[in-house]
Design an enzyme around this catalytic site. Structure first.
Site, PDB file in Angstrom:
ATOM      1  N   SER A 150       0.822  -1.217   0.000  1.00  0.00           N
ATOM      2  CA  SER A 150       0.000   0.000   0.000  1.00  0.00           C
ATOM      3  C   SER A 150       0.852   1.262   0.000  1.00  0.00           C
ATOM      4  O   SER A 150       0.328   2.367   0.083  1.00  0.00           O
ATOM      5  CB  SER A 150      -0.928  -0.011   1.223  1.00  0.00           C
ATOM      6  OG  SER A 150      -0.190  -0.234   2.406  1.00  0.00           O
ATOM      7  N   ASN A 167      -2.252  -2.777  12.952  1.00  0.00           N
ATOM      8  CA  ASN A 167      -3.708  -2.579  12.935  1.00  0.00           C
ATOM      9  C   ASN A 167      -4.135  -1.366  13.759  1.00  0.00           C
ATOM     10  O   ASN A 167      -4.922  -0.538  13.297  1.00  0.00           O
ATOM     11  CB  ASN A 167      -4.417  -3.837  13.456  1.00  0.00           C
ATOM     12  CG  ASN A 167      -4.158  -5.037  12.567  1.00  0.00           C
ATOM     13  OD1 ASN A 167      -3.568  -4.892  11.494  1.00  0.00           O
ATOM     14  ND2 ASN A 167      -4.572  -6.213  13.003  1.00  0.00           N
ATOM     15  N   THR A 216     -40.487  26.267  -8.739  1.00  0.00           N
ATOM     16  CA  THR A 216     -40.742  24.889  -8.319  1.00  0.00           C
ATOM     17  C   THR A 216     -40.942  24.125  -9.621  1.00  0.00           C
ATOM     18  O   THR A 216     -41.471  24.691 -10.582  1.00  0.00           O
ATOM     19  CB  THR A 216     -42.012  24.748  -7.439  1.00  0.00           C
ATOM     20  OG1 THR A 216     -43.148  25.124  -8.226  1.00  0.00           O
ATOM     21  CG2 THR A 216     -41.959  25.595  -6.186  1.00  0.00           C
ATOM     22  N   HIS A 217     -40.478  22.918  -9.676  1.00  0.00           N
ATOM     23  CA  HIS A 217     -40.534  22.110 -10.907  1.00  0.00           C
ATOM     24  C   HIS A 217     -39.831  22.807 -12.071  1.00  0.00           C
ATOM     25  O   HIS A 217     -40.181  22.593 -13.231  1.00  0.00           O
ATOM     26  CB  HIS A 217     -41.973  21.794 -11.323  1.00  0.00           C
ATOM     27  CG  HIS A 217     -42.845  21.321 -10.208  1.00  0.00           C
ATOM     28  ND1 HIS A 217     -42.964  20.006  -9.846  1.00  0.00           N
ATOM     29  CD2 HIS A 217     -43.620  22.027  -9.342  1.00  0.00           C
ATOM     30  CE1 HIS A 217     -43.788  19.903  -8.824  1.00  0.00           C
ATOM     31  NE2 HIS A 217     -44.192  21.112  -8.490  1.00  0.00           N
ATOM     32  N   SER A 241     -14.391  26.813 -26.524  1.00  0.00           N
ATOM     33  CA  SER A 241     -14.516  25.613 -27.340  1.00  0.00           C
ATOM     34  C   SER A 241     -13.410  25.618 -28.389  1.00  0.00           C
ATOM     35  O   SER A 241     -13.004  26.673 -28.862  1.00  0.00           O
ATOM     36  CB  SER A 241     -15.886  25.618 -28.020  1.00  0.00           C
ATOM     37  OG  SER A 241     -15.852  24.819 -29.192  1.00  0.00           O
ATOM     38  N   LYS A 283     -18.193  30.330 -28.115  1.00  0.00           N
ATOM     39  CA  LYS A 283     -18.536  29.649 -26.865  1.00  0.00           C
ATOM     40  C   LYS A 283     -17.802  30.150 -25.631  1.00  0.00           C
ATOM     41  O   LYS A 283     -16.626  30.456 -25.678  1.00  0.00           O
ATOM     42  CB  LYS A 283     -18.216  28.155 -27.013  1.00  0.00           C
ATOM     43  CG  LYS A 283     -19.212  27.432 -27.849  1.00  0.00           C
ATOM     44  CD  LYS A 283     -20.444  27.158 -27.039  1.00  0.00           C
ATOM     45  CE  LYS A 283     -21.077  25.881 -27.542  1.00  0.00           C
ATOM     46  NZ  LYS A 283     -21.974  25.346 -26.572  1.00  0.00           N
ATOM     47  N   GLU A 295     -19.874  22.525 -14.279  1.00  0.00           N
ATOM     48  CA  GLU A 295     -20.185  21.166 -14.736  1.00  0.00           C
ATOM     49  C   GLU A 295     -19.282  20.133 -14.072  1.00  0.00           C
ATOM     50  O   GLU A 295     -19.722  19.046 -13.693  1.00  0.00           O
ATOM     51  CB  GLU A 295     -20.030  21.084 -16.263  1.00  0.00           C
ATOM     52  CG  GLU A 295     -21.120  21.851 -16.995  1.00  0.00           C
ATOM     53  CD  GLU A 295     -20.880  21.952 -18.503  1.00  0.00           C
ATOM     54  OE1 GLU A 295     -21.795  22.372 -19.199  1.00  0.00           O
ATOM     55  OE2 GLU A 295     -19.768  21.627 -18.964  1.00  0.00           O
ATOM     56  N   TYR A 335      -9.640  -6.916  12.432  1.00  0.00           N
ATOM     57  CA  TYR A 335      -9.039  -6.351  11.226  1.00  0.00           C
ATOM     58  C   TYR A 335      -9.073  -7.354  10.073  1.00  0.00           C
ATOM     59  O   TYR A 335      -8.865  -8.545  10.252  1.00  0.00           O
ATOM     60  CB  TYR A 335      -7.579  -5.944  11.499  1.00  0.00           C
ATOM     61  CG  TYR A 335      -6.902  -5.393  10.262  1.00  0.00           C
ATOM     62  CD1 TYR A 335      -7.057  -4.062   9.893  1.00  0.00           C
ATOM     63  CD2 TYR A 335      -6.147  -6.219   9.426  1.00  0.00           C
ATOM     64  CE1 TYR A 335      -6.476  -3.556   8.736  1.00  0.00           C
ATOM     65  CE2 TYR A 335      -5.556  -5.722   8.265  1.00  0.00           C
ATOM     66  CZ  TYR A 335      -5.734  -4.395   7.927  1.00  0.00           C
ATOM     67  OH  TYR A 335      -5.168  -3.895   6.787  1.00  0.00           O
ATOM     68  N   LYS A 354      -8.263   3.696   2.018  1.00  0.00           N
ATOM     69  CA  LYS A 354      -7.390   4.869   1.865  1.00  0.00           C
ATOM     70  C   LYS A 354      -7.542   5.597   0.546  1.00  0.00           C
ATOM     71  O   LYS A 354      -7.911   6.776   0.524  1.00  0.00           O
ATOM     72  CB  LYS A 354      -5.941   4.461   2.082  1.00  0.00           C
ATOM     73  CG  LYS A 354      -5.749   4.129   3.514  1.00  0.00           C
ATOM     74  CD  LYS A 354      -4.413   3.681   3.919  1.00  0.00           C
ATOM     75  CE  LYS A 354      -4.563   3.054   5.278  1.00  0.00           C
ATOM     76  NZ  LYS A 354      -5.481   1.869   5.285  1.00  0.00           N
TER      77      LYS A 354
HETATM   78  N1  ARG Z   1      -1.634  -1.308   4.994  1.00  0.00           N
HETATM   79  C1  ARG Z   1      -2.481  -1.824   5.982  1.00  0.00           C
HETATM   80  C2  ARG Z   1      -3.825  -1.103   5.960  1.00  0.00           C
HETATM   81  O1  ARG Z   1      -3.898  -0.082   5.382  1.00  0.00           O
HETATM   82  C3  ARG Z   1      -1.854  -1.680   7.329  1.00  0.00           C
HETATM   83  C4  ARG Z   1      -2.319  -2.672   8.327  1.00  0.00           C
HETATM   84  C5  ARG Z   1      -1.779  -4.010   7.996  1.00  0.00           C
HETATM   85  N2  ARG Z   1      -2.146  -4.974   8.953  1.00  0.00           N
HETATM   86  C6  ARG Z   1      -2.090  -6.269   8.722  1.00  0.00           C
HETATM   87  N3  ARG Z   1      -2.494  -7.060   9.663  1.00  0.00           N
HETATM   88  N4  ARG Z   1      -1.679  -6.748   7.607  1.00  0.00           N
HETATM   89  O2  ARG Z   1      -4.800  -1.532   6.474  1.00  0.00           O
END
Ligand code: ARG
Length: 461
Positions: free
Chosen positions: A23, A110, A155-156, A277, A283, A290, A317, A325
């Site tokens: 990650s 964790n 309205t509408h 444009s 334009k 938008e 976990y 993320k």
């Molecule tokens: N990269 C992991 C996450 O975002 C970190 C925690 C990893 N924990 C594990 N038991 N593998 O959740």
């Protein structure tokens, strides 16, 4: 491949597996929070005599240096680490040796990642609150500058009754104010510290979780260690709050696209917030409005994605949670840039008061007032409604407005009409006298402005 584990393995991780699992590409954004959390953890370990003073001090100083070096560009977070936590520990150990390996005592990734994310989201909530505050000031300026800018209320998407641009934007003031309140509410509820929950079941070390929580400015340690590492409610709530903010901006952007169109010309978006444009030289497009409208789907997507990720997860976990993320980062970045752009677009947008005024008197926006006039003369509202409906029908055939009719013509529909009907049907009368609390009338708007100003003053950030 730099890993924090491997002792119980006899084979290397397959490269594809490693890449899929890693990650670092996105969680490197959490470096400041990871270092902050680690420093608090180390201070606590030192206070509890789990680490010696000198070990604790060496680790703390080295952690600060790592952050500084990354900021200075001297140290690079490369993809060769599994995640940001592994990166920090590896560099730490490389730099200070044995002591570095003690950082993770009584901690798991964790509770660590749960803490990092909370610290990050908490900061972002504050940032978004600040952006909303700036936006509210811009909206308030529009309100104060446009109490005399009459326009049709819809309205509408059909002309309904006359209002003012001040009243219309007063509605958005309320929405963005509620958005801030929602964020404050989430920030309050989420403010418990996962650190010390370990992998899921705490630890046998004598950790002082209250101390760590205090160092990181949390209200308390999270009450249950399994909940501490499994809970992503606060993220869901944040993504929901962000979705609502986007939805509010999107509704306004939709209006601006309509109002800015050739057939309406109610407003003109500033050149600096418009685009052209490549083929049609004439334009001037409302691309920013938008795009804000378009990006709303992306933020909703993050909310649904996260809800779906969480729905089948057994405690505690699970790696699925790593998926929280990228989508949260993207949603937060999107909302921040949209609020900035929306604020800029609104502040530079020009209201075409003459066109708005003309639009406000067309489309029988004073029909309700004609009916109300008859009620004032003792006719029951339902009958007054029917009479006015017949007048509108006849005006439609003639191609005129109600107040274009002569008094004699009006009297054909009801004997109750008298000369004062013309005063009652005037735009100013229809809009300015709607003084029920929250209405567009002059006195009601004065009160609204007073309340808005008081709110902006008391909720400064
Ligand atoms: N990269 C992991 C996450 O975002 C970190 C925690 C990893 N924990 C594990 N038991 N593998 O959740």
């Amino acid at each position: 491949m730099a890993q924090l584990w491997g002792g119980r393995f006899t084979k290397d991780t397959d490269q594809l597996v490693y890449d899929f699992n890693a990650s670092i590409r996105f969680d490197k954004r959490l470096l400041p929070q990871d270092i902050q959390g680690s420093i608090a953890h180390v201070k606590m370990l030192k206070k509890q005599k789990i680490l010696s003073d000198s070990e604790g001090e060496t680790i703390r100083a080295a952690l600060e240096q790592i952050l500084q070096d990354v900021r200075d560009g001297v140290l690079e977070i490369t993809d060769s680490y599994e995640d940001v936590h592994s990166f920090v520990e590896a560099v730490l150990t490389e730099r200070i040796g044995e002591a570095g390996k003690k950082l993770h005592t009584g901690r798991s990734r964790n509770d660590q990642v749960a803490t990092d994310m909370k610290l990050y989201v908490r900061e972002e909530i504050e940032q978004i609150d600040g952006l909303l505050y700036t936006l509210l000031n811009a909206v308030e300026k529009i309100i104060e500058d446009n109490t005399g800018t009459y326009m049709p209320g819809f309205t509408h998407l059909q002309k309904a009754q006359p209002v003012t641009a001040a009243h219309h934007f007063g509605a958005y003031f309320e929405m963005f104010r509620r958005d801030r309140e929602r964020l404050a509410d989430i920030r309050k509820r989420m403010n418990t510290c996962p650190l010390g929950a370990g992998a899921l079941a705490g630890t046998t070390y004598p950790l002082d979780r209250a101390y760590t929580a205090e160092l990181l400015e949390f209200d308390a340690p999270s009450a249950n260690s399994m909940d501490a590492v499994s809970d992503r409610d606060y993220l869901l709530e944040t993504l929901f709050a962000l979705s609502v903010i986007q939805m509010h901006m999107s509704r306004s952007c939709e209006e601006i696209c309509i109002w800015n169109s050739d057939d309406y010309r109610y407003v003109e978006i500033d050149d600096s917030y418009s685009t052209g444009s490549s083929i049609m030289p004439q334009k001037k497009n409302p691309d920013i409005a938008e795009l804000i409208r378009g990006k709303t789907g992306r933020v909703y997507g993050a909310l649904i994605q996260m809800l779906t990720t969480m729905k089948g997860l057994p405690l505690a976990y699970n790696k699925d949670m790593q998926e929280d993320k990228e989508l949260s980062f993207d949603a937060i970045d999107t909302v921040c840039s949209c609020i900035r752009l929306y604020t800029g677009m609104l502040s530079t947008m020009c209201f075409r008061k003459d066109i708005l005024r003309r639009a406000a008197v067309q489309g029988f926006t004073n029909a309700t007032d004609a009916a109300d006039y008859l009620v004032g003369k003792g006719i029951p509202f339902r009958d007054a409604h029917a009479v006015t409906g017949r007048i509108v029908l006849s005006c439609l055939e003639k191609g005129c407005a109600i107040d274009d009719l002569s008094l004699d013509e009006m009297k054909e529909f009801s004997e109750a009409f008298e000369e004062d009907i013309y005063e009652a049907l005037k735009l100013e009368t229809c809009a300015d006298r709607r003084n029920t609390a929250g209405g567009p009338g002059t006195d009601a708007m004065k009160e609204m402005i007073r309340q808005n100003q008081a709110y902006l003053e008391e909720s400064k950030c």
